[in-house]
Enzyme design. Structure first.
Site, short mmCIF file in Angstrom:
data_model
loop_
_atom_site.label_atom_id
_atom_site.label_comp_id
_atom_site.label_asym_id
_atom_site.label_seq_id
_atom_site.Cartn_x
_atom_site.Cartn_y
_atom_site.Cartn_z
N SER A 197 0.86 -1.18 0.00
CA SER A 197 0.00 0.00 0.00
C SER A 197 0.90 1.24 0.00
CB SER A 197 -0.88 -0.04 1.25
OG SER A 197 -1.62 1.13 1.36
N LYS A 243 -1.21 -0.91 -4.24
CA LYS A 243 -2.42 -0.15 -3.85
C LYS A 243 -2.04 1.31 -3.69
CE LYS A 243 -4.94 0.05 0.53
NZ LYS A 243 -5.71 -0.76 1.49
N LYS A 298 -3.07 5.02 -2.39
CA LYS A 298 -3.99 5.81 -1.58
C LYS A 298 -4.40 7.03 -2.40
CE LYS A 298 -4.09 3.66 2.40
NZ LYS A 298 -5.36 3.21 2.97
N ASP A 342 -7.36 3.20 -3.05
CA ASP A 342 -8.05 3.21 -1.75
C ASP A 342 -8.30 4.64 -1.32
OD1 ASP A 342 -9.06 2.81 0.76
OD2 ASP A 342 -7.24 1.92 1.61
N GLU A 367 -11.30 0.88 -3.51
CA GLU A 367 -11.67 0.55 -2.14
C GLU A 367 -12.31 1.75 -1.44
OE1 GLU A 367 -8.24 -0.95 -0.13
OE2 GLU A 367 -9.32 -1.31 1.74
N LYS A 369 -10.43 -7.46 7.57
CA LYS A 369 -9.42 -7.18 8.60
C LYS A 369 -9.98 -7.72 9.91
CE LYS A 369 -7.79 -2.76 6.70
NZ LYS A 369 -8.05 -1.29 6.74
N GLY A 375 -4.52 -4.61 5.86
CA GLY A 375 -3.46 -4.42 6.85
C GLY A 375 -3.64 -3.10 7.55
O1 NPG Z 1 0.27 -2.55 4.69
O2 NPG Z 1 -0.51 -2.63 6.70
C1 NPG Z 1 -0.41 -2.10 5.60
C2 NPG Z 1 -1.16 -0.82 5.34
C3 NPG Z 1 -2.32 -1.04 4.44
O3 NPG Z 1 -3.20 0.94 3.50
C4 NPG Z 1 -3.21 0.16 4.43
N1 NPG Z 1 -4.00 0.30 5.47
O4 NPG Z 1 -7.08 1.95 5.03
O5 NPG Z 1 -6.48 -0.06 4.78
C5 NPG Z 1 -6.24 1.07 5.14
C6 NPG Z 1 -4.86 1.43 5.64
C7 NPG Z 1 -4.74 1.87 7.07
C8 NPG Z 1 -3.54 1.81 7.72
C9 NPG Z 1 -5.82 2.31 7.75
C10 NPG Z 1 -3.42 2.18 9.05
C11 NPG Z 1 -5.70 2.68 9.08
C12 NPG Z 1 -4.49 2.59 9.72
#
Ligand code: NPG
Length: 374
Positions: free
Chosen positions: A135, A161, A163, A188, A213, A262, A290
């Site tokens: 991500s 992915k 953001k 996302d 997403e 999750k 994640g």
């Molecule tokens: O690789 O753990 C990872 C991060 C993946 O983008 C990611 N997580 O919205 O899914 C999400 C985002 C996130 C991370 C959301 C931390 C909230 C806290």
């Protein structure tokens, strides 16, 4: 096994690079590590709530309060035989899925260790390796994003992915697609848009994305259904799905064609598996999200993602993508087929590094059995 004591540790780990989403920029990850002790065995869980109420209403502070004052007292002294029962023990407390999940997941690790088996096998997962992606946070410009993606592609990630947020969407995703015509790319939004932004997503239909997403509000599945009907690209829900019923409602309404699972968000492994089973029966692909976990949470996610319905790559990247010194080991490394190997040792298959854990700990509480009327 009688649960004798439960320890909470609040830790903070610096991220190897800042992570920017539509919520803001994170440079470190605060979280709570939970250790459940019974008959000489310890199970570990990780609470994925963030510092503030951005992704969810839960925070590190609310999770600590819920764990210490409401959830742990219900589990202390409990005779744990099957981790499938833990949700029911905690069910009288409304909401707070992330706090509950940290405890329930620790119980799965505990029972797997007591039975001398891996969490993967106890959950019924079969794969030795799980497909993963990475991500990538919002960057200052489309060309900076292309450079960052290039580094991850060079590392071996086959799924990226991106953001996105208003003002950091179409041009950014278009630039990455032009630079990487054959890479699996998904976007996302973390709930940053409204239905009025539908034209942006309709134009992104031309970019051949794997999925988009959670474009709309976290508490919405109706506008998501409207948007999904206007798009070819599958929508995937994350923040909107807190339970197996939420997943069923969203699928019945046509609000999405993919679901991100999750365990922290849906409250536990058991409910994660129920959502997996529901989606599998309906031919809906799922993948494991994640939350910038330490290796403890990552090991839980990898075991879950080894179930057969997890057919899309998860946000379970190699340890080095997150932290220079994790609080548990061994680290996860990326295999050359963009997978992580699922641990096969007892329980989650990673062990806390006591020195690293002590160095990262900012608050610690051991809750042992006490006589209180609840
Ligand atoms: O690789 O753990 C990872 C991060 C993946 O983008 C990611 N997580 O919205 O899914 C999400 C985002 C996130 C991370 C959301 C931390 C909230 C806290």
């Amino acid at each position: 096994m009688k649960i004798e004591s439960i320890e909470l540790r609040r830790i903070t780990l610096p991220l190897v690079s800042p992570f920017t989403t539509s919520f803001g920029t994170q440079t470190e990850r605060p979280c709570i590590i939970v250790s459940v002790h019974a008959e000489g065995v310890t199970g570990y869980g990780e609470c994925v709530a963030m510092e503030g109420p951005w992704y969810s209403y839960e925070t590190v502070g609310t999770a600590w309060h819920m764990l210490q004052d409401y959830l742990i007292p219900r589990l202390l002294g409990y005779d744990l035989d099957d981790p499938m029962d833990v949700w029911d023990v905690l069910a009288s407390i409304r909401g707070h899925n992330m706090a509950k999940a940290a405890l329930e997941m620790a119980c799965w690790d505990l029972v797997a260790k007591a039975r001398g088996m891996s969490l993967r096998d106890l959950l019924g997962g079969g794969r030795d390796r799980v497909a993963v992606g990475v991500s990538v946070g919002i960057q200052a410009s489309p060309s900076a994003l292309v450079d960052t993606v290039q580094r991850y592609v060079d590392d071996g990630y086959a799924r990226i992915k991106l953001k996105i947020a208003p003002g950091h969407d179409e041009a950014y995703v278009t630039a990455v697609r032009a630079a990487f015509p054959d890479t699996l790319i998904q976007a996302d939004a973390n709930s940053a848009y409204t239905l009025a932004d539908a034209p942006i997503f309709q134009r992104m239909d031309a970019l051949n994305l794997l999925l988009i997403e959670q474009p709309l509000a976290d508490d919405d599945i109706v506008d998501h259904a409207t948007l999904q009907h206007e798009l070819r690209t599958p929508l995937c829900l994350d923040e909107s799905i807190h339970s197996p019923d939420d997943a069923r409602h969203a699928l019945d309404l046509g609000s999405c064609r993919v679901i991100n699972i999750k365990p922290g968000r849906v409250g536990e492994h058991r409910r994660s598996r129920e959502i997996h089973d529901l989606c599998r029966a309906r031919d809906i692909p799922v993948w494991c999200g994640g939350m910038l976990e330490t290796n403890i949470g990552r090991a839980h996610n990898a075991a879950l993602a080894s179930l057969p319905g997890f057919t899309l790559p998860g946000d379970i990247s190699a340890s080095a993508r997150y932290y220079a010194h994790d609080v548990a080991g061994p680290d996860f490394a990326l295999n050359d087929d963009s997978t992580l190997s699922v641990p096969t040792g007892p329980g989650i298959g990673v062990e806390p590094d006591s020195a690293a854990l002590a160095a990262a700990t900012t608050r610690q509480e051991m809750v042992a059995r006490r006589a209180v009327a609840l």
